[in-house]
Scaffold this motif. Structure first.
Motif, PDB file in Angstrom:
ATOM      1  N   LEU A   1      -4.656  10.021  16.056  1.00 32.28           N
ATOM      2  CA  LEU A   1      -3.911  11.211  16.458  1.00 32.28           C
ATOM      3  C   LEU A   1      -4.439  11.733  17.787  1.00 32.28           C
ATOM      4  CD1 LEU A   1      -1.866  13.525  15.674  1.00 32.28           C
ATOM      5  CD2 LEU A   1      -3.815  14.693  14.635  1.00 32.28           C
ATOM      6  N   ILE A   2      -3.531  12.144  18.644  1.00 26.61           N
ATOM      7  CA  ILE A   2      -3.864  12.863  19.871  1.00 26.61           C
ATOM      8  C   ILE A   2      -3.080  14.166  19.836  1.00 26.61           C
ATOM      9  CG2 ILE A   2      -3.883  12.844  22.386  1.00 26.61           C
ATOM     10  CD1 ILE A   2      -3.806   9.804  22.270  1.00 26.61           C
ATOM     11  N   LEU A   3      -3.781  15.267  19.703  1.00 24.84           N
ATOM     12  CA  LEU A   3      -3.129  16.563  19.540  1.00 24.84           C
ATOM     13  C   LEU A   3      -3.170  17.333  20.857  1.00 24.84           C
ATOM     14  CD1 LEU A   3      -1.772  18.163  17.238  1.00 24.84           C
ATOM     15  CD2 LEU A   3      -3.938  19.347  16.916  1.00 24.84           C
ATOM     16  N   PRO A   4      -2.016  17.649  21.442  1.00 21.98           N
ATOM     17  CA  PRO A   4      -2.020  18.388  22.718  1.00 21.98           C
ATOM     18  C   PRO A   4      -2.508  19.823  22.534  1.00 21.98           C
ATOM     19  CG  PRO A   4       0.098  17.298  22.324  1.00 21.98           C
ATOM     20  CD  PRO A   4      -0.662  17.263  21.040  1.00 21.98           C
ATOM     21  N   VAL A   5      -3.348  20.273  23.455  1.00 30.39           N
ATOM     22  CA  VAL A   5      -3.836  21.646  23.467  1.00 30.39           C
ATOM     23  C   VAL A   5      -3.858  22.133  24.911  1.00 30.39           C
ATOM     24  CG1 VAL A   5      -5.232  21.424  21.370  1.00 30.39           C
ATOM     25  CG2 VAL A   5      -6.249  20.897  23.595  1.00 30.39           C
TER      26      VAL A   5
ATOM     27  N   ALA B   1      -8.039  23.965  32.642  1.00 32.72           N
ATOM     28  CA  ALA B   1      -7.728  22.946  33.645  1.00 32.72           C
ATOM     29  C   ALA B   1      -6.353  22.335  33.461  1.00 32.72           C
ATOM     30  CB  ALA B   1      -8.789  21.852  33.612  1.00 32.72           C
ATOM     31  N   GLY B   2      -5.649  22.701  32.387  1.00 30.38           N
ATOM     32  CA  GLY B   2      -4.334  22.142  32.132  1.00 30.38           C
ATOM     33  C   GLY B   2      -4.265  21.535  30.745  1.00 30.38           C
ATOM     34  N   PRO B   3      -3.169  20.857  30.428  1.00 32.05           N
ATOM     35  CA  PRO B   3      -3.032  20.246  29.099  1.00 32.05           C
ATOM     36  C   PRO B   3      -4.074  19.158  28.872  1.00 32.05           C
ATOM     37  CG  PRO B   3      -0.915  20.348  30.249  1.00 32.05           C
ATOM     38  CD  PRO B   3      -1.969  20.678  31.255  1.00 32.05           C
ATOM     39  N   ARG B   4      -4.591  19.113  27.662  1.00 29.82           N
ATOM     40  CA  ARG B   4      -5.531  18.083  27.257  1.00 29.82           C
ATOM     41  C   ARG B   4      -5.160  17.605  25.849  1.00 29.82           C
ATOM     42  NH1 ARG B   4      -6.253  18.251  31.829  1.00 29.82           N
ATOM     43  NH2 ARG B   4      -8.199  18.342  33.028  1.00 29.82           N
ATOM     44  N   GLY B   5      -5.650  16.409  25.496  1.00 28.01           N
ATOM     45  CA  GLY B   5      -5.376  15.844  24.183  1.00 28.01           C
ATOM     46  C   GLY B   5      -6.643  15.719  23.360  1.00 28.01           C
ATOM     47  N   VAL B   6      -6.611  16.208  22.126  1.00 22.25           N
ATOM     48  CA  VAL B   6      -7.734  16.100  21.203  1.00 22.25           C
ATOM     49  C   VAL B   6      -7.583  14.801  20.417  1.00 22.25           C
ATOM     50  CG1 VAL B   6      -8.913  17.146  19.243  1.00 22.25           C
ATOM     51  CG2 VAL B   6      -7.943  18.602  21.016  1.00 22.25           C
ATOM     52  N   GLU B   7      -8.566  13.928  20.528  1.00 22.00           N
ATOM     53  CA  GLU B   7      -8.506  12.624  19.858  1.00 22.00           C
ATOM     54  C   GLU B   7      -9.135  12.711  18.469  1.00 22.00           C
ATOM     55  OE1 GLU B   7      -8.473   9.256  23.300  1.00 22.00           O
ATOM     56  OE2 GLU B   7     -10.443   9.952  22.637  1.00 22.00           O
ATOM     57  N   MET B   8      -8.463  12.064  17.507  1.00 23.01           N
ATOM     58  CA  MET B   8      -8.932  12.092  16.127  1.00 23.01           C
ATOM     59  C   MET B   8      -8.745  10.717  15.506  1.00 23.01           C
ATOM     60  SD  MET B   8      -8.073  15.019  13.324  1.00 23.01           S
ATOM     61  CE  MET B   8      -8.882  16.226  14.383  1.00 23.01           C
ATOM     62  N   THR B   9      -9.751  10.234  14.810  1.00 22.72           N
ATOM     63  CA  THR B   9      -9.696   8.928  14.162  1.00 22.72           C
ATOM     64  C   THR B   9      -9.001   9.020  12.805  1.00 22.72           C
ATOM     65  OG1 THR B   9     -11.828   9.217  13.058  1.00 22.72           O
ATOM     66  CG2 THR B   9     -11.852   8.283  15.293  1.00 22.72           C
ATOM     67  N   HIS B  10      -8.736   7.853  12.206  1.00 25.17           N
ATOM     68  CA  HIS B  10      -8.143   7.829  10.869  1.00 25.17           C
ATOM     69  C   HIS B  10      -9.054   8.511   9.865  1.00 25.17           C
ATOM     70  CE1 HIS B  10      -4.536   5.292  11.347  1.00 25.17           C
ATOM     71  NE2 HIS B  10      -5.205   4.690  12.298  1.00 25.17           N
ATOM     72  N   ARG B  11     -10.348   8.296   9.991  1.00 20.98           N
ATOM     73  CA  ARG B  11     -11.291   8.919   9.060  1.00 20.98           C
ATOM     74  C   ARG B  11     -11.254  10.435   9.185  1.00 20.98           C
ATOM     75  NH1 ARG B  11     -15.856   6.562   7.061  1.00 20.98           N
ATOM     76  NH2 ARG B  11     -15.772   4.986   8.716  1.00 20.98           N
ATOM     77  N   ALA B  12     -11.310  10.936  10.416  1.00 16.80           N
ATOM     78  CA  ALA B  12     -11.295  12.387  10.625  1.00 16.80           C
ATOM     79  C   ALA B  12      -9.978  12.997  10.182  1.00 16.80           C
ATOM     80  CB  ALA B  12     -11.551  12.699  12.095  1.00 16.80           C
TER      81      ALA B  12
END
Length: 599
Positions: A199-203, A207-218
């Motif tokens: 998953l990459i969740l936009p936030v 500095a502008g839009p960024r993506g929060v990276e999350m693994t299958h485990r998380a």
């Protein structure tokens, strides 16, 4: 529509064809041996190594005919959503979806987005929810920053959102669903590692839009709320189609992996009568809400909460007051929990967790007396989440000392996509376990002697607007970039008359250099709708502290409107009804009948 870019797919068993991949033996995977006895895990137990898509496939095997998703007249069982996701997943792999490749999902919160999400996860890709409300400029900046090549849309009108991202390959959901009908609907899952990207969740960041990276485990740990929130196969929950995806994504998956039923309310303008009828007809016992929408519904019709057992209010930051005490009291009076031995009081669950560590803590409210101290937090960690109060030197704080809340555990995100510097600033080593990471939330609290936390808000300019996380500095940066603006500062306020409001104070570079109408039009083009300031006010100079930073306490004391006898608050007239509907749409509050809103 553009065809999906053909790329090679590398699998652990690369010598086998996609169609020959064996479906995982979910029943066998759910067993473990303790001595001489086999124990079968229940549907809500956390099985090591499992992933979200496998949990839902497990329910499709155990309860195939149980209703999983409801939206309007459409009702889909677990077997149906699992079969559709399997066909789409096979189709994605046949097109060349590469491992952990980000796939944008530009869809409203609903059953279609849930099926597309499962399909991408099953095919080994990474889901990237793209909320249409963010607007074309914000989405284009995020797509470039996150490196997204493919996006799926469920509405042809959404094509206008990607005019600034011409290299993005767009797929129409209806078209690919029709093409995938020829694929097999048998269980399909590529054996990627649980630590691969899911998953990459936009936030929004300064500095502008960024993506929060999350693994299958998380992702699995974040969504496994069955024990903490008492979710089960008997739970029926209500979710708003226009709920912020930063919150709704995890809430929806948490109910599906518990085997419950998720009912979507999809009206653009929320109507309390429709919601009340839906709650009764579907026997809904749980509702997911944002604080602002919950407050608005309580003002309109508190009785619609009467059939509910539980109201889950998502919080991404620790605002000093999530809901007014009077709202909490009214809500607790309405909630009645249906029990075998008679009716008992229901509960309010304040679910706290930013996108980087979602659903980490919860606070339960049962009694009306709990509403008297709205700053109190009972820290109940979910899914083995770790909570630390650290000082500025990153040392644990003793009781009574102000500290920053830092969160850790299995549900922690990996970091920010393509931004190592921001990741290092926000994800720090755990003082107790240096090999693990903690996320700095920016929320401040102090631990009381009874073990509870006292919420003290934030020391930065991050706020929550309509359930979305917003950096006021990001709005200020866009304002300062406009022609004729010498300086600008934004202030966030909450009032019963105007709801949640953002006031932009600006200074002209020269007298008459700014046309406020044109300035507002430019902001609407560059910012998502909920980030556009509600009020613009021109100042001769901004109040500053001795160090040169804005004096935000002085700004908070300034009225919204300039105290000029020639300036009056203009009435919206015929547009007032439209504004009232718009506020309902975003859950910002309501327009009082005896008040006029100023432009």
């Amino acid at each position: 529509m553009y065809p999906m870019r053909s790329v090679s797919v590398r699998r652990e068993n690369a010598g086998r064809e996609t169609t020959d991949l064996e479906a995982p033996d979910l029943e066998a995977k759910a067993r473990t041996r303790d001595g001489e006895t086999d124990h079968v895990f229940s549907a809500t137990m956390l099985v090591p190594g499992w992933r979200v898509q496998e949990r839902i496939a497990f329910h499709a095997q155990r309860q195939p005919d149980e209703i999983a998703l409801v939206q309007g007249p459409v009702r889909l069982t677990y077997d149906q959503i699992n079969a559709r996701a399997n066909r789409l997943a096979r189709y994605f792999v046949s097109l060349g979806l590469r491992p952990a490749a980000p796939v944008g999902l530009c869809m409203r919160n609903g059953l279609v987005s849930m099926i597309a999400c499962l399909a991408v996860l099953k095919a080994g890709g990474a889901c990237v929810p793209l909320d249409p409300i963010m607007g074309p400029h914000w989405l284009a900046a995020f797509i470039i920053q996150a490196g997204i090549d493919v996006a799926i849309v469920d509405d042809h009108h959404a094509l206008d959102l990607f005019e600034d991202a011409p290299r993005l390959n767009l797929l129409d959901y209806e078209s690919i669903s029709a093409a995938a009908e020829l694929e097999s609907d048998a269980d399909f899952d590529i054996a990627w590692d649980t630590d691969s990207l899911a998953l990459i969740l936009p936030v929004s960041q300064v500095a502008g839009p960024r993506g929060v990276e999350m693994t299958h485990r998380a992702l699995h740990h974040c969504c496994d709320l069955a024990h903490g929130l008492d979710f089960s196969a008997a739970t029926v929950a209500l979710q708003m189609v226009f709920a912020p995806q930063e919150l709704a994504w995890f809430q929806n998956l948490s109910l599906l992996i518990a085997g419950g039923r998720l009912v979507f309310y999809g009206a653009i303008w929320p109507e309390t009568a429709e919601i009340a009828n839906l709650i009764r007809s579907e026997t809904i016992d749980t509702s997911f809400l944002t604080p602002s929408l919950c407050g608005w519904l309580l003002d309109e019709d508190p009785s619609l909460f009467a059939p509910l057992e539980r109201v889950v209010i998502g919080e991404q930051d620790l605002a000093p007051v999530p809901l007014a005490p009077i709202h909490l009291r009214i809500l607790l009076r309405q909630l009645v929990k249906r029990g075998v031995k008679g009716a008992t009081k229901g509960e309010i669950v304040l679910l706290y967790g930013p996108a980087e560590a979602p659903a980490a803590l919860m606070t339960r409210l049962w009694h009306e007396d709990d509403a008297d101290d709205v700053t109190r937090i009972v820290p109940e960690p979910l899914n083995n989440a770790r909570v630390q109060l650290l000082d500025t030197r990153r040392r644990p704080c003793p009781d009574g000392v102000l500290g920053e809340i830092c969160l850790g555990g299995e549900g922690l995100a990996s970091g920010y996509r393509r931004d190592e510097r921001l990741s290092q600033q926000s994800f720090i080593p755990d003082p107790a376990q240096p090999e693990d990471k903690l996320f700095r939330t920016g929320d401040y609290a102090r631990r009381r002697l009874d073990g509870t936390f006292e919420r003290l808000g934030r020391l930065d300019e991050k706020v929550i607007l309509s359930g979305y996380r917003v950096e006021l500095k990001a709005i200020e940066r866009v304002l300062r970039a406009q022609k004729g603006v010498a300086d600008a500062v934004c202030d966030y306020r909450r009032s019963r008359a105007y709801g949640e409001s953002v006031i932009a104070f600006f200074v002209e570079a020269s007298p008459g250099a700014i046309n406020e109408t044109r300035l507002l039009a430019a902001l609407r083009r560059l910012l998502p709708p909920f980030m556009v300031p509600d009020f613009l006010r021109k100042l001769e100079t901004l109040p500053l502290l001795p160090d040169g930073h804005p004096d935000r306490q002085a700004l908070a004391a300034l009225p919204m409107f300039a105290p000029s006898p020639k300036q009056r608050q203009p009435s919206f007239g015929m547009s007032k009804e439209f504004l009232r509907g718009a506020l309902r749409r975003f859950g910002l509050g309501r327009v009082p009948e005896d008040k006029a809103i100023s432009g």
